[in-house]
Motif scaffolding. Structure first.
Motif, PDB file in Angstrom:
ATOM      1  N   GLY A  23       0.698  -1.478   0.237  1.00 22.34           N
ATOM      2  CA  GLY A  23       0.020  -0.075  -0.033  1.00 22.34           C
ATOM      3  C   GLY A  23       0.870   1.197  -0.102  1.00 22.34           C
ATOM      4  O   GLY A  23       0.690   2.134  -0.627  1.00 22.34           O
ATOM      5  N   THR A  24       1.907   1.233   0.820  1.00 20.36           N
ATOM      6  CA  THR A  24       2.874   2.528   0.677  1.00 20.36           C
ATOM      7  C   THR A  24       3.584   2.397  -0.589  1.00 20.36           C
ATOM      8  O   THR A  24       3.584   3.649  -1.130  1.00 20.36           O
ATOM      9  CB  THR A  24       3.993   2.159   1.827  1.00 20.36           C
ATOM     10  N   ALA A  25       3.972   1.710  -1.097  1.00 23.87           N
ATOM     11  CA  ALA A  25       4.528   1.669  -2.601  1.00 23.87           C
ATOM     12  C   ALA A  25       3.543   2.029  -3.521  1.00 23.87           C
ATOM     13  O   ALA A  25       3.820   2.890  -4.326  1.00 23.87           O
ATOM     14  CB  ALA A  25       4.970   0.359  -3.018  1.00 23.87           C
ATOM     15  N   PHE A  26       2.474   1.618  -3.636  1.00 21.12           N
ATOM     16  CA  PHE A  26       1.240   1.999  -4.302  1.00 21.12           C
ATOM     17  C   PHE A  26       0.880   3.493  -4.201  1.00 21.12           C
ATOM     18  O   PHE A  26       0.553   4.008  -5.159  1.00 21.12           O
ATOM     19  CB  PHE A  26       0.177   1.036  -4.443  1.00 21.12           C
ATOM     20  N   THR A  27       0.798   3.779  -2.948  1.00 23.24           N
ATOM     21  CA  THR A  27       0.364   5.307  -2.873  1.00 23.24           C
ATOM     22  C   THR A  27       1.731   6.218  -3.379  1.00 23.24           C
ATOM     23  O   THR A  27       1.147   7.290  -3.895  1.00 23.24           O
ATOM     24  CB  THR A  27       0.458   5.582  -1.204  1.00 23.24           C
ATOM     25  N   ASN A  28       2.779   5.874  -3.153  1.00 25.72           N
ATOM     26  CA  ASN A  28       3.851   6.488  -3.883  1.00 25.72           C
ATOM     27  C   ASN A  28       3.625   6.733  -5.535  1.00 25.72           C
ATOM     28  O   ASN A  28       3.685   7.704  -5.935  1.00 25.72           O
ATOM     29  CB  ASN A  28       5.093   5.944  -3.588  1.00 25.72           C
ATOM     30  N   ILE A  29       3.287   5.442  -6.483  1.00 25.75           N
ATOM     31  CA  ILE A  29       2.972   5.596  -7.328  1.00 25.75           C
ATOM     32  C   ILE A  29       1.899   6.617  -8.062  1.00 25.75           C
ATOM     33  O   ILE A  29       1.779   7.601  -8.687  1.00 25.75           O
ATOM     34  CB  ILE A  29       2.794   4.105  -7.955  1.00 25.75           C
ATOM     35  N   VAL A  30       0.734   6.413  -7.133  1.00 24.00           N
ATOM     36  CA  VAL A  30      -0.456   7.224  -7.421  1.00 24.00           C
ATOM     37  C   VAL A  30      -0.201   8.941  -6.949  1.00 24.00           C
ATOM     38  O   VAL A  30      -0.569   9.685  -8.022  1.00 24.00           O
ATOM     39  CB  VAL A  30      -1.669   6.693  -6.722  1.00 24.00           C
ATOM     40  N   THR A  31       0.571   9.233  -6.075  1.00 21.37           N
ATOM     41  CA  THR A  31       1.239  10.530  -5.696  1.00 21.37           C
ATOM     42  C   THR A  31       1.799  10.963  -7.129  1.00 21.37           C
ATOM     43  O   THR A  31       1.435  12.208  -7.477  1.00 21.37           O
ATOM     44  CB  THR A  31       1.762  10.377  -4.584  1.00 21.37           C
ATOM     45  N   GLN A  32       2.545  10.139  -7.564  1.00 20.82           N
ATOM     46  CA  GLN A  32       3.515  10.752  -8.549  1.00 20.82           C
ATOM     47  C   GLN A  32       2.446  10.987  -9.823  1.00 20.82           C
ATOM     48  O   GLN A  32       2.811  11.816 -10.574  1.00 20.82           O
ATOM     49  CB  GLN A  32       4.805   9.866  -8.990  1.00 20.82           C
ATOM     50  N   ILE A  33       1.523  10.274 -10.012  1.00 20.91           N
ATOM     51  CA  ILE A  33       0.663  10.208 -11.120  1.00 20.91           C
ATOM     52  C   ILE A  33      -0.107  11.442 -11.248  1.00 20.91           C
ATOM     53  O   ILE A  33      -0.171  12.286 -11.987  1.00 20.91           O
ATOM     54  CB  ILE A  33      -0.267   9.046 -11.381  1.00 20.91           C
ATOM     55  N   VAL A  34      -0.552  11.953  -9.907  1.00 17.95           N
ATOM     56  CA  VAL A  34      -1.471  12.829  -9.440  1.00 17.95           C
ATOM     57  C   VAL A  34      -0.633  14.216  -9.661  1.00 17.95           C
ATOM     58  O   VAL A  34      -0.909  15.047 -10.542  1.00 17.95           O
ATOM     59  CB  VAL A  34      -2.111  12.729  -8.186  1.00 17.95           C
ATOM     60  N   GLU A  35       0.752  13.984  -9.214  1.00 20.51           N
ATOM     61  CA  GLU A  35       1.563  15.497  -9.174  1.00 20.51           C
ATOM     62  C   GLU A  35       1.986  15.706 -10.560  1.00 20.51           C
ATOM     63  O   GLU A  35       2.251  16.784 -10.914  1.00 20.51           O
ATOM     64  CB  GLU A  35       2.667  15.361  -8.127  1.00 20.51           C
ATOM     65  N   GLY A  36       2.462  14.549 -11.313  1.00 14.15           N
ATOM     66  CA  GLY A  36       3.043  14.855 -12.612  1.00 14.15           C
ATOM     67  C   GLY A  36       2.231  14.920 -13.599  1.00 14.15           C
ATOM     68  O   GLY A  36       2.343  15.493 -14.583  1.00 14.15           O
ATOM     69  N   LEU A  37       0.856  14.396 -13.547  1.00  9.08           N
ATOM     70  CA  LEU A  37      -0.072  14.204 -14.707  1.00  9.08           C
ATOM     71  C   LEU A  37      -1.282  15.188 -14.608  1.00  9.08           C
ATOM     72  O   LEU A  37      -1.808  16.165 -15.165  1.00  9.08           O
ATOM     73  CB  LEU A  37      -0.419  12.763 -15.168  1.00  9.08           C
ATOM     74  N   ILE A  38      -1.994  14.831 -13.482  1.00 11.19           N
ATOM     75  CA  ILE A  38      -3.403  15.347 -13.107  1.00 11.19           C
ATOM     76  C   ILE A  38      -3.273  16.735 -12.555  1.00 11.19           C
ATOM     77  O   ILE A  38      -4.056  17.851 -13.191  1.00 11.19           O
ATOM     78  CB  ILE A  38      -4.314  14.676 -12.200  1.00 11.19           C
ATOM     79  N   ASN A  39      -2.553  17.221 -11.595  1.00 10.21           N
ATOM     80  CA  ASN A  39      -2.501  18.378 -10.868  1.00 10.21           C
ATOM     81  C   ASN A  39      -1.813  19.368 -12.131  1.00 10.21           C
ATOM     82  O   ASN A  39      -2.735  20.473 -12.360  1.00 10.21           O
ATOM     83  CB  ASN A  39      -1.437  18.583  -9.891  1.00 10.21           C
TER      84      ASN A  39
END
Length: 133
Positions: A23-39
């Protein structure tokens, strides 16, 4: 010490530890997707260079919206990648065994009613209590 050893070696503890790490590793991946693409996409729509800089008065509303988007993405992925497939798997297992999940479920009320009936039966068959003085 034996009780602690049994606790640690239980399957649930190991599964929980694995889930936390994944879950911790997955959260990091999703955070990077949000910060790099969606934001950046939402920031471009809002006319800002960085979504985290979007403010409403003195409040950095962009950070809050980013956290909400992050949570929703994680929740959606967990649901569609883990919860839904597991529910389908359990449903197929129940069909293969010839039972439906509804028939297999017994509610708390059903259990309590069964206990009440057993107690009533025991009270009817038990010899009368004698009082001592």
């Amino acid at each position: 010490m034996q009780g602690f050893k049994e606790f640690i070696l239980r399957g649930n503890v190991v599964e929980l530890a694995v889930a936390v790490v994944i879950g911790t590793a997955f959260t990091n991946i999703v955070t990077q997707i949000v910060e790099g693409l969606i934001n950046p996409l939402i920031a471009a729509i809002a006319g800002q260079s960085d979504f985290s800089d979007v403010e409403l008065g003195i409040f950095k509303i962009g950070l809050v919206i980013g956290a909400i988007i992050n949570f929703l993405i994680i929740a959606a992925v967990v649901y569609f990648a883990m919860v839904m497939p597991m529910a389908k798997f359990k449903e197929r297992q129940a069909k293969r065994r010839g039972t439906t999940e509804e028939a297999a479920k017994e509610t708390d009320v059903d259990v309590l009613q069964d206990i009440r009936e057993l107690l009533r039966q025991q009270a009817r068959t038990a010899p009368p209590a004698t009082t001592q003085q």
